[in-house]
Scaffold this motif. Sequence first.
Motif, PDB file in Angstrom:
ATOM      1  N   SER A 111       4.506   5.410   3.305  1.00 16.91           N
ATOM      2  CA  SER A 111       3.308   5.303   4.144  1.00 16.91           C
ATOM      3  C   SER A 111       2.058   5.085   3.286  1.00 16.91           C
ATOM      4  O   SER A 111       1.183   4.296   3.651  1.00 16.91           O
ATOM      5  N   ILE A 112       1.969   5.755   2.139  1.00 18.03           N
ATOM      6  CA  ILE A 112       0.824   5.541   1.243  1.00 18.03           C
ATOM      7  C   ILE A 112       0.821   4.103   0.719  1.00 18.03           C
ATOM      8  O   ILE A 112      -0.233   3.461   0.629  1.00 18.03           O
ATOM      9  N   THR A 113       1.983   3.570   0.399  1.00 18.14           N
ATOM     10  CA  THR A 113       2.079   2.191  -0.080  1.00 18.14           C
ATOM     11  C   THR A 113       1.642   1.209   1.001  1.00 18.14           C
ATOM     12  O   THR A 113       0.888   0.260   0.736  1.00 18.14           O
ATOM     13  N   ILE A 114       2.085   1.435   2.235  1.00 20.60           N
ATOM     14  CA  ILE A 114       1.711   0.534   3.343  1.00 20.60           C
ATOM     15  C   ILE A 114       0.210   0.589   3.590  1.00 20.60           C
ATOM     16  O   ILE A 114      -0.440  -0.449   3.777  1.00 20.60           O
ATOM     17  N   VAL A 115      -0.374   1.786   3.586  1.00 20.57           N
ATOM     18  CA  VAL A 115      -1.821   1.914   3.787  1.00 20.57           C
ATOM     19  C   VAL A 115      -2.580   1.233   2.646  1.00 20.57           C
ATOM     20  O   VAL A 115      -3.586   0.543   2.877  1.00 20.57           O
ATOM     21  N   GLY A 116      -2.102   1.379   1.419  1.00 15.26           N
ATOM     22  CA  GLY A 116      -2.754   0.738   0.277  1.00 15.26           C
ATOM     23  C   GLY A 116      -2.723  -0.773   0.354  1.00 15.26           C
ATOM     24  O   GLY A 116      -3.727  -1.446   0.114  1.00 15.26           O
ATOM     25  N   VAL A 117      -1.579  -1.337   0.734  1.00 18.15           N
ATOM     26  CA  VAL A 117      -1.465  -2.798   0.868  1.00 18.15           C
ATOM     27  C   VAL A 117      -2.354  -3.288   2.005  1.00 18.15           C
ATOM     28  O   VAL A 117      -3.033  -4.316   1.886  1.00 18.15           O
ATOM     29  N   SER A 118      -2.393  -2.561   3.106  1.00 16.53           N
ATOM     30  CA  SER A 118      -3.245  -2.938   4.240  1.00 16.53           C
ATOM     31  C   SER A 118      -4.721  -2.906   3.836  1.00 16.53           C
ATOM     32  O   SER A 118      -5.492  -3.814   4.190  1.00 16.53           O
ATOM     33  N   ASN A 119      -5.116  -1.880   3.101  1.00 12.07           N
ATOM     34  CA  ASN A 119      -6.507  -1.765   2.652  1.00 12.07           C
ATOM     35  C   ASN A 119      -6.879  -2.896   1.693  1.00 12.07           C
ATOM     36  O   ASN A 119      -7.978  -3.458   1.772  1.00 12.07           O
ATOM     37  N   MET A 120      -5.985  -3.260   0.796  1.00 12.31           N
ATOM     38  CA  MET A 120      -6.251  -4.373  -0.120  1.00 12.31           C
ATOM     39  C   MET A 120      -6.398  -5.689   0.650  1.00 12.31           C
ATOM     40  O   MET A 120      -7.263  -6.509   0.324  1.00 12.31           O
ATOM     41  N   ALA A 121      -5.576  -5.887   1.685  1.00 16.36           N
ATOM     42  CA  ALA A 121      -5.672  -7.111   2.490  1.00 16.36           C
ATOM     43  C   ALA A 121      -7.001  -7.159   3.238  1.00 16.36           C
ATOM     44  O   ALA A 121      -7.637  -8.224   3.327  1.00 16.36           O
ATOM     45  N   MET A 122      -7.456  -6.017   3.771  1.00 11.89           N
ATOM     46  CA  MET A 122      -8.743  -5.987   4.468  1.00 11.89           C
ATOM     47  C   MET A 122      -9.891  -6.270   3.503  1.00 11.89           C
ATOM     48  O   MET A 122     -10.827  -7.001   3.835  1.00 11.89           O
ATOM     49  N   ASN A 123      -9.828  -5.691   2.309  1.00 10.49           N
ATOM     50  CA  ASN A 123     -10.878  -5.951   1.314  1.00 10.49           C
ATOM     51  C   ASN A 123     -10.912  -7.417   0.915  1.00 10.49           C
ATOM     52  O   ASN A 123     -11.978  -7.999   0.736  1.00 10.49           O
TER      53      ASN A 123
END
Length: 150
Positions: A19-31
Amino acid sequence: MNERGFISLTAIFMMFLLSITIVGVSNMAMNQADITRYYKVETKLQNAAESVFNEFVYNLSINDKYYGEAIYDGWVHNFNSSANDIPVKVYIKTNNNKIAIMAVAEISNYRYGLQPVYKRVYGYMEKTSVESDDNENAEEYHYEFKEYLE
């Protein structure tokens, strides 16, 4: 009995890491999407500032009375960029025979309206004398663009 608890704890830990990995990838895509969107906005602002600056310099070099009365320190004029209807302000500072010009394009809807974003263009013009054909005693001059400033 103890083995099931270890496997359950390991599974919970693995789900937490996933879940931390998925949130991190999602945050990088938004940035990355924000960076792209803001780049487009900043490019439009830079083009608007350069366009108004170049038009201002051209008109001033042709006729120094183009923008009304004599130019003085702190003179501000509001323009709208013809391409994107972006408001651009032109600021002027005079010093002897030189005119420093700054065109600023600014909008306020950057980062959800919390921060304004702006782009500026700086440059200066110099007053040069021109020989008069009509009257030899009359001193004529015009402004000539010299260079951009950073």
